[in-house]
Design a protein around this motif. Sequence first.
Motif, short mmCIF file in Angstrom:
data_model
loop_
_atom_site.label_atom_id
_atom_site.label_comp_id
_atom_site.label_asym_id
_atom_site.label_seq_id
_atom_site.Cartn_x
_atom_site.Cartn_y
_atom_site.Cartn_z
N GLY B 290 39.29 58.31 83.38
CA GLY B 290 40.65 58.07 82.90
C GLY B 290 40.80 58.44 81.44
O GLY B 290 41.77 59.07 81.02
N HIS B 291 39.78 58.08 80.67
CA HIS B 291 39.79 58.41 79.25
C HIS B 291 39.79 59.92 79.06
O HIS B 291 40.54 60.47 78.25
CB HIS B 291 38.57 57.79 78.57
N LEU B 292 38.95 60.60 79.84
CA LEU B 292 38.86 62.05 79.72
C LEU B 292 40.14 62.73 80.19
O LEU B 292 40.57 63.72 79.60
CB LEU B 292 37.67 62.57 80.54
N ALA B 293 40.76 62.18 81.24
CA ALA B 293 41.98 62.79 81.76
C ALA B 293 43.09 62.74 80.72
O ALA B 293 43.90 63.66 80.60
CB ALA B 293 42.42 62.09 83.04
N GLN B 294 43.12 61.66 79.95
CA GLN B 294 44.12 61.58 78.90
C GLN B 294 43.87 62.64 77.83
O GLN B 294 44.79 63.20 77.25
CB GLN B 294 44.11 60.19 78.25
N MET B 295 42.60 62.93 77.57
CA MET B 295 42.27 63.88 76.51
C MET B 295 42.33 65.33 76.97
O MET B 295 42.69 66.22 76.19
CB MET B 295 40.87 63.60 75.96
N PHE B 296 41.91 65.59 78.22
CA PHE B 296 41.73 66.98 78.62
C PHE B 296 42.58 67.37 79.83
O PHE B 296 42.42 68.46 80.37
CB PHE B 296 40.24 67.25 78.92
N GLY B 297 43.44 66.49 80.29
CA GLY B 297 44.34 66.85 81.37
C GLY B 297 43.75 66.64 82.75
O GLY B 297 42.68 66.04 82.91
N PRO B 298 44.46 67.14 83.76
CA PRO B 298 44.09 66.81 85.14
C PRO B 298 42.86 67.54 85.69
O PRO B 298 42.43 67.26 86.81
CB PRO B 298 45.34 67.21 85.94
N GLY B 299 42.26 68.45 84.93
CA GLY B 299 41.15 69.23 85.48
C GLY B 299 39.78 68.62 85.29
O GLY B 299 38.76 69.26 85.57
N VAL B 300 39.74 67.37 84.81
CA VAL B 300 38.47 66.78 84.38
C VAL B 300 37.46 66.64 85.53
O VAL B 300 36.32 67.07 85.40
CB VAL B 300 38.73 65.41 83.70
N GLU B 301 37.90 66.05 86.64
CA GLU B 301 36.99 65.81 87.76
C GLU B 301 36.31 67.09 88.21
O GLU B 301 35.09 67.17 88.36
CB GLU B 301 37.74 65.19 88.95
N GLN B 302 37.16 68.11 88.39
CA GLN B 302 36.64 69.38 88.89
C GLN B 302 35.69 70.01 87.89
O GLN B 302 34.65 70.57 88.26
CB GLN B 302 37.82 70.31 89.18
N ALA B 303 36.04 69.92 86.62
CA ALA B 303 35.21 70.53 85.58
C ALA B 303 33.83 69.89 85.55
O ALA B 303 32.81 70.58 85.50
CB ALA B 303 35.89 70.37 84.22
N ILE B 304 33.80 68.56 85.62
CA ILE B 304 32.51 67.86 85.54
C ILE B 304 31.69 68.13 86.80
O ILE B 304 30.48 68.36 86.73
CB ILE B 304 32.72 66.36 85.31
#
Lengths: 347, 368
Positions: B290-304
């Motif tokens: 959630g913290h990362l999504a606020q910083m980097f947008g909706p692509g976080v899960e896929q990126a990680i």
Amino acid sequence: MNFQRALTYGIVILLALSVLATGQNLSFVASAEAILQSKSIAGTVPLTDPSSQTWNLAPVVQVPLNPQVTTPPMLTGPSIRSLGVRSVNNGTWIAFLVEWSDPTRNVTTFKVENFRDAVAIQFPLVAQQPFVCMGQLGNTVNVLHWKADWQEDIDTFYHDVKDAYPNLQVDYYPFAAGKPPYSLLPVANMSREFVAGWAAGNPLSNPFKLTPVEDLVAGGFGTLTTEDHQDAIGRGVWQNGVWKVVIARPFATGDSDDAQFAQGITKPVAFAVWDGGNRERDGTKSVSSWLTMSVESTTQTPLWALVALAVMGAVTAMSVLLLYKPSLRTKLREKIRLGGAKNNPTK
Amino acid sequence: MAKVRNWQLGRDMDFPYTAVRPQKQFAAVFNINRCIACQTCTMACKSTWTFNKGQEAMWWNNVETKPYGGYPQSWDAKTLEKLGPQTWQSSIYTGKTIFEAASIDEVAVGYLPEDKEWRAPNINEDTSTTWTQGVELTMAQPWHRTFFFYLQRICNHCTYPACLASCPRKAIYKRPEDGIVLIDQSSCRGYRKCVENCPYKKPMYNPATRISEKCIACYPRIEEGYVTRCIAACVGKIRLQGWIKLPEEAVPDSPMDYLVHIAKIALPLYPQFGTEPNVYYIPPRWVPRGHLAQMFGPGVEQAISKYTNPDQELLGLLQLFGTTQRIFSKFKVTSTDAIGYDDSGHEIVRVPIDEQVIIRDPAYLNIT
């Protein structure tokens, strides 16, 4: 003393005072309308002295100001709402004294949140009146901009980080002279190359300030440009919550980016003021609309003065006649009495 | 206001100027997972560009500890607060950008950080979030309850720079040849609207010259084909510089296009600001999503997910980070090597994907 005699003496005394006042360049009445009269004076114009007695010779015009809301960044909320302006000239120099109330004296810009107090006078460079907000393309304006931080640099020498933080410790600045806390001044020639704004020739970054008034030209929003020839001088002093700022210029400068003056002309003029304490800068300012400035002449007697003289002469002649021709006086008294009876139905 | 396309938001948005994309756009990918906050990048920048009078508190490159660190302090939280709710519907941003949230008297929402907010660039270094549960790791989540990570920051050389948009003097320009955003030192008048309106707070006020300065992407080096000082100096090899195109024009052998548009492991920082920033981050794996999504947008899960399980090509490209001072615009990964090429196809750098293990002959063991 009867009524007629009192009237006559009164007229004569008034006339004598008027003649005296004209000779002494004294003005009893401030201009009520927005016409700024640049008073012609003999001798020296107080180019850098806001407290000179010479200013009392010129009438004060109160210039109303409005917040700038034409283009962002705008001024919202209350700020400075009027300026007192006077002008004098001696046929060679023209000077303006601008006064306004400002409880805070903001003269430093060495922290990011510090903004300076400032005032500017604007003249058109074309025959017609350009857009009052910085002119337009092809309808340019000449701006004389006094800055409180430049004034402070001139009055008390250049200020920078060492003034904001006297205990700041920095090991080394390339080519800086002296000991910590290093100053930009005095400097070896090379040190300038490492001070980007100064090296780029930006007049704001030059620590050697010669005048607190910058001479600029503009033709629309965002086009304000420092002129190659700087022709304005002045001085500002803040005392008891009031700024008094002199801005002065030679009549003729030979610079096509400067407004040129001559006695007997009229010219539009506009003003702007910034309260640094309110973080005002650029478009965040209070502005006037165009006013008319008339530059009074010493060599030519204007028409209104000739008419006034003629009226004064006629009145004087009449007074003398009334004093020394009793028959005429009696006739006049009769006329006044009859007229009074005619106008009063109870008699 | 003109309508411009912001691919990071998946929609058009308002901007004061019409969109003109540069011939090439400067871009960089920073791998947060690899950073140790040694600040070598910071000092490389400092000793190159900001060592003089008036630049004492100026750090064009800085590395701050998130979530609490910030230079200037709380720069991101303060701007996010002004933005209002930032909502996404899948990959389309439905909240307001800084330009769209602005009132009529300003170009973008922003604030002017005061002097004291710039004075402690590494405040809250290594400060982690509070340990609330008594158990740091849970089996259910791959991330840590207690966390911090390092955020490496330079100017984003945005496609739609708020500094440029808000400069009343048009003293800020974006170079058509490489997309680098610069403040013209001869025409800046120190109004500090750029400092106020850049949401990343990368234009900075110089109190000695009384005008503003910013990261120049080491343009004299880039013009000669070299990466910036901060990227060249990175000992952790977390940074890679190159040129980025629009998603639909992505070139598979361009390192930036591959990482951002194809593998999609590198994400923009706070895309919701709406400036289309051009520094992209590989998000840290141990931080709550959630913290990362606020910083980097909706692509976080896929990126990680992709970064955690890289294929051969991605693995090869990750090996090329920090291996050369030259900018390589193309890359190729073979079964053994990752190779970088310049614009004209000349090989610049070659590294093995698996480093060769050499066992020293016992006769030459370095034992005294």
